[in-house]
Enzyme design. Structure first.
Site, PDB file in Angstrom:
ATOM      1  N   SER A   1      -0.723  -5.960  -0.540  1.00 53.41           N
ATOM      2  CA  SER A   1      -0.661  -4.410  -1.010  1.00 53.41           C
ATOM      3  C   SER A   1       0.273  -4.165  -1.977  1.00 53.41           C
ATOM      4  O   SER A   1       0.096  -3.192  -2.658  1.00 53.41           O
ATOM      5  CB  SER A   1      -0.234  -3.528   0.546  1.00 53.41           C
ATOM      6  OG  SER A   1       0.926  -4.133   1.048  1.00 53.41           O
TER       7      SER A   1
ATOM      8  N   HIS B   1      -7.739  -6.762  -2.742  1.00 59.80           N
ATOM      9  CA  HIS B   1      -7.253  -5.603  -2.024  1.00 59.80           C
ATOM     10  C   HIS B   1      -8.103  -4.834  -1.301  1.00 59.80           C
ATOM     11  O   HIS B   1      -8.743  -3.995  -2.059  1.00 59.80           O
ATOM     12  CB  HIS B   1      -6.111  -4.816  -2.840  1.00 59.80           C
ATOM     13  CG  HIS B   1      -5.443  -3.820  -2.222  1.00 59.80           C
ATOM     14  ND1 HIS B   1      -4.629  -2.892  -2.762  1.00 59.80           N
ATOM     15  CD2 HIS B   1      -4.999  -3.912  -0.982  1.00 59.80           C
ATOM     16  CE1 HIS B   1      -4.014  -2.069  -1.902  1.00 59.80           C
ATOM     17  NE2 HIS B   1      -4.021  -2.814  -0.595  1.00 59.80           N
TER      18      HIS B   1
ATOM     19  N   GLU C   1      -9.741  -3.471  -4.680  1.00 58.18           N
ATOM     20  CA  GLU C   1      -9.006  -3.359  -5.735  1.00 58.18           C
ATOM     21  C   GLU C   1      -9.146  -4.943  -6.325  1.00 58.18           C
ATOM     22  O   GLU C   1      -8.311  -5.787  -5.389  1.00 58.18           O
ATOM     23  CB  GLU C   1      -7.595  -2.826  -5.495  1.00 58.18           C
ATOM     24  CG  GLU C   1      -7.080  -2.249  -6.880  1.00 58.18           C
ATOM     25  CD  GLU C   1      -5.554  -1.404  -6.414  1.00 58.18           C
ATOM     26  OE1 GLU C   1      -5.213  -1.762  -5.252  1.00 58.18           O
ATOM     27  OE2 GLU C   1      -5.178  -0.853  -7.324  1.00 58.18           O
TER      28      GLU C   1
ATOM     29  N   ASN D   1      -1.605   1.693  -4.421  1.00 53.24           N
ATOM     30  CA  ASN D   1      -0.328   2.045  -3.641  1.00 53.24           C
ATOM     31  C   ASN D   1       0.719   2.617  -4.424  1.00 53.24           C
ATOM     32  O   ASN D   1       1.609   3.107  -3.978  1.00 53.24           O
ATOM     33  CB  ASN D   1       0.004   0.580  -2.837  1.00 53.24           C
ATOM     34  CG  ASN D   1      -0.552   0.428  -1.519  1.00 53.24           C
ATOM     35  OD1 ASN D   1      -1.191   1.604  -0.880  1.00 53.24           O
ATOM     36  ND2 ASN D   1      -0.921  -0.839  -1.206  1.00 53.24           N
TER      37      ASN D   1
HETATM   38  N1  3HC Z   1     -14.106  -0.121  12.118  1.00 56.86           N
HETATM   39  C1  3HC Z   1     -15.271   0.259  11.782  1.00 56.86           C
HETATM   40  N2  3HC Z   1     -15.913   1.588  11.603  1.00 56.86           N
HETATM   41  C2  3HC Z   1     -14.932   2.757  11.812  1.00 56.86           C
HETATM   42  C3  3HC Z   1     -13.771   2.380  12.025  1.00 56.86           C
HETATM   43  C4  3HC Z   1     -13.312   1.280  12.203  1.00 56.86           C
HETATM   44  N3  3HC Z   1     -11.847   0.874  12.461  1.00 56.86           N
HETATM   45  N4  3HC Z   1     -13.149   3.542  11.989  1.00 56.86           N
HETATM   46  C5  3HC Z   1     -13.975   4.542  11.733  1.00 56.86           C
HETATM   47  N5  3HC Z   1     -15.151   3.824  11.660  1.00 56.86           N
HETATM   48  C6  3HC Z   1     -16.431   4.523  11.100  1.00 56.86           C
HETATM   49  C7  3HC Z   1     -16.917   5.408  12.142  1.00 56.86           C
HETATM   50  O1  3HC Z   1     -17.914   4.528  13.053  1.00 56.86           O
HETATM   51  C8  3HC Z   1     -17.803   6.472  11.644  1.00 56.86           C
HETATM   52  O2  3HC Z   1     -19.072   5.593  10.893  1.00 56.86           O
HETATM   53  P1  3HC Z   1     -20.165   6.691  10.543  1.00 56.86           P
HETATM   54  O3  3HC Z   1     -19.955   7.735   9.430  1.00 56.86           O
HETATM   55  O4  3HC Z   1     -21.373   5.586  10.407  1.00 56.86           O
HETATM   56  O5  3HC Z   1     -20.677   7.465  12.021  1.00 56.86           O
HETATM   57  C9  3HC Z   1     -16.873   6.799  10.132  1.00 56.86           C
HETATM   58  O6  3HC Z   1     -16.174   5.464  10.008  1.00 56.86           O
HETATM   59  C10 3HC Z   1     -16.171   7.641  10.338  1.00 56.86           C
HETATM   60  O7  3HC Z   1     -15.501   7.584  11.322  1.00 56.86           O
HETATM   61  P2  3HC Z   1     -14.921   8.692  12.609  1.00 56.86           P
HETATM   62  O8  3HC Z   1     -16.083   9.737  12.554  1.00 56.86           O
HETATM   63  O9  3HC Z   1     -14.539   8.171  13.774  1.00 56.86           O
HETATM   64  O10 3HC Z   1     -13.745   9.373  11.806  1.00 56.86           O
HETATM   65  P3  3HC Z   1     -13.432  10.093  10.419  1.00 56.86           P
HETATM   66  O11 3HC Z   1     -14.566  10.755  10.146  1.00 56.86           O
HETATM   67  O12 3HC Z   1     -12.011  10.743  10.692  1.00 56.86           O
HETATM   68  O13 3HC Z   1     -13.182   8.745   9.590  1.00 56.86           O
HETATM   69  C11 3HC Z   1     -11.552   7.293   8.806  1.00 56.86           C
HETATM   70  C12 3HC Z   1     -12.207   7.953   9.839  1.00 56.86           C
HETATM   71  C13 3HC Z   1     -12.502   6.476   7.992  1.00 56.86           C
HETATM   72  C14 3HC Z   1     -10.313   6.277   8.995  1.00 56.86           C
HETATM   73  C15 3HC Z   1     -11.222   8.530   7.606  1.00 56.86           C
HETATM   74  O14 3HC Z   1     -10.285   9.544   8.571  1.00 56.86           O
HETATM   75  C16 3HC Z   1     -10.606   8.149   6.345  1.00 56.86           C
HETATM   76  O15 3HC Z   1     -11.250   7.760   5.467  1.00 56.86           O
HETATM   77  N6  3HC Z   1      -9.272   8.098   6.431  1.00 56.86           N
HETATM   78  C17 3HC Z   1      -8.465   7.466   5.223  1.00 56.86           C
HETATM   79  C18 3HC Z   1      -8.398   6.030   5.242  1.00 56.86           C
HETATM   80  C19 3HC Z   1      -7.578   5.597   3.937  1.00 56.86           C
HETATM   81  O16 3HC Z   1      -6.900   6.489   3.110  1.00 56.86           O
HETATM   82  N7  3HC Z   1      -7.600   4.138   3.819  1.00 56.86           N
HETATM   83  C20 3HC Z   1      -6.812   3.771   2.936  1.00 56.86           C
HETATM   84  C21 3HC Z   1      -5.479   3.225   3.300  1.00 56.86           C
HETATM   85  S1  3HC Z   1      -4.329   2.647   2.092  1.00 56.86           S
HETATM   86  C22 3HC Z   1      -4.821   0.889   2.265  1.00 56.86           C
HETATM   87  O17 3HC Z   1      -5.608   0.475   3.045  1.00 56.86           O
HETATM   88  C23 3HC Z   1      -4.164   0.225   1.237  1.00 56.86           C
HETATM   89  C24 3HC Z   1      -2.914  -0.797   2.047  1.00 56.86           C
HETATM   90  O18 3HC Z   1      -2.362  -1.678   1.041  1.00 56.86           O
HETATM   91  C25 3HC Z   1      -1.811  -0.124   2.633  1.00 56.86           C
END
Ligand code: 3HC
Length: 283
Positions: free
Chosen positions: A119, A140, A152, A190
């Site tokens: 990350s 990434h 990324e 990040n």
């Molecule tokens: N595995 C598989 N599918 C998943 C999942 C998982 N862990 N979590 C959610 N989903 C799917 C659901 O099944 C749903 O699918 P659908 O649209 O086909 O029905 C879809 O994703 C949306 O999920 P939910 O309805 O349960 O919940 P939300 O609408 O609240 O979405 C979320 C959850 C996708 C996590 C959304 O809140 C989101 O996009 N959050 C931001 C995530 C983000 O910013 N990530 C980047 C983090 S930074 C990073 O990773 C970098 C690292 O280096 C730190």
């Protein structure tokens, strides 16, 4: 280059997600971790994630079985000898990554590409632990891997443009959108995101608003899918802290100074969703 076999090192929340999307794309996947129970847990998580897709009729139960059938859990690096691409997704500790890349370099065939899902750690530094720095690159993925579209792609100083092209194609085959950037601390994602998460933690620390209030303001006001504190819990507070430390160290700028509240949570072992407690309680 034609990628057929991928080894994923690390079966944790990022590693098992990468193994899943690679297997869904039809690759033969070896998912490695240090202990059998960790790789087994990784397979269990993938199985649960595929169940969601079966339930939504996006894949069939038979598809699920064949996807799982393409993933072999392993606890040694021996199978690196058969891989075309390795993607490392272990803890953000340079000495651990250095050791892993040294091993992969020794075992993997000369054509194999060695990618890191780091990350924020320098790809150029990781590449220097191998005798094939031109074949080392950052790949990434974002959390949750099965859902997030971005990969990324980070080019180290020595990365060969043909390696970048192959990795972009591999990411696309997994249904992702690759976007390239240079190897700077925190890359693009990040460097921006962690400043926002840290600022939200400072607001909580100063009592500007409640955790729920801060998250609601950012969700409703900025149309973010989740608030910054909930997102910090999803990423893992230990990961957030270690990325901020890389940024602080890399740029020497006080704007990256981690909030003391973040440090206390991490020292308490309140790391977010993965430990059942972070800024919020999960049970
Ligand atoms: N595995 C598989 N599918 C998943 C999942 C998982 N862990 N979590 C959610 N989903 C799917 C659901 O099944 C749903 O699918 P659908 O649209 O086909 O029905 C879809 O994703 C949306 O999920 P939910 O309805 O349960 O919940 P939300 O609408 O609240 O979405 C979320 C959850 C996708 C996590 C959304 O809140 C989101 O996009 N959050 C931001 C995530 C983000 O910013 N990530 C980047 C983090 S930074 C990073 O990773 C970098 C690292 O280096 C730190």
């Amino acid at each position: 280059m034609n990628i057929k076999t991928i080894m994923v090192i690390g079966a944790g929340q990022m590693g098992n997600g990468i193994a899943q999307v690679a297997a869904q794309a039809g690759y033969t996947v070896y998912m490695n971790d240090i202990a059998q129970e960790i790789v087994d847990k990784g397979v269990e998580t993938i199985s649960g994630s595929l169940d969601r897709l079966v339930k939504k009729e996006k894949i069939t139960a038979a598809d699920k079985e064949s996807i799982l059938g393409r993933i072999t859990p392993v606890t040694t690096y021996d199978e690196a000898a058969n891989c075309d691409l390795a993607v490392e997704a272990v803890v953000e500790k340079m000495e651990i990554k250095a050791k892993i890349f040294g091993e992969l370099d020794r075992i993997a065939p000369p054509h194999a590409i060695l990618a890191s899902n780091t990350s924020s750690l320098p790809i150029t530094g990781i590449a220097a632990c191998t005798k094939r720095p031109e074949k080392v690159i950052g790949m990434h993925f974002m959390n949750p891997v099965p859902v997030m579209k971005l990969v990324e792609v980070i080019n180290g100083l020595a990365t060969d443009p043909d390696v970048t092209k192959t990795v972009r194609e591999a990411a696309e085959s997994m249904g992702k959108v690759p976007v390239e950037c240079r190897d700077v601390p925190g890359f693009v994602s990040n460097r921006v995101l962690m400043v926002m998460l840290n600022e939200a933690l400072w607001e909580l620390y100063e009592g500007v608003a409640t955790a729920e209030g801060i998250d609601q303001i950012m969700k409703l006001g900025m149309n973010h899918p989740m608030g910054p504190l909930a997102l910090a819990d999803l990423i893992g507070l230990d990961t957030v802290l270690s990325i901020l430390e890389v940024l602080q160290d890399g740029y020497g700028d006080p704007k990256y100074r981690p909030c003391p509240l973040l440090k206390s949570y991490v020292s308490a072992g309140w790391l977010g969703r993965k430990t059942g407690r972070g800024i919020y309680l999960y049970s």
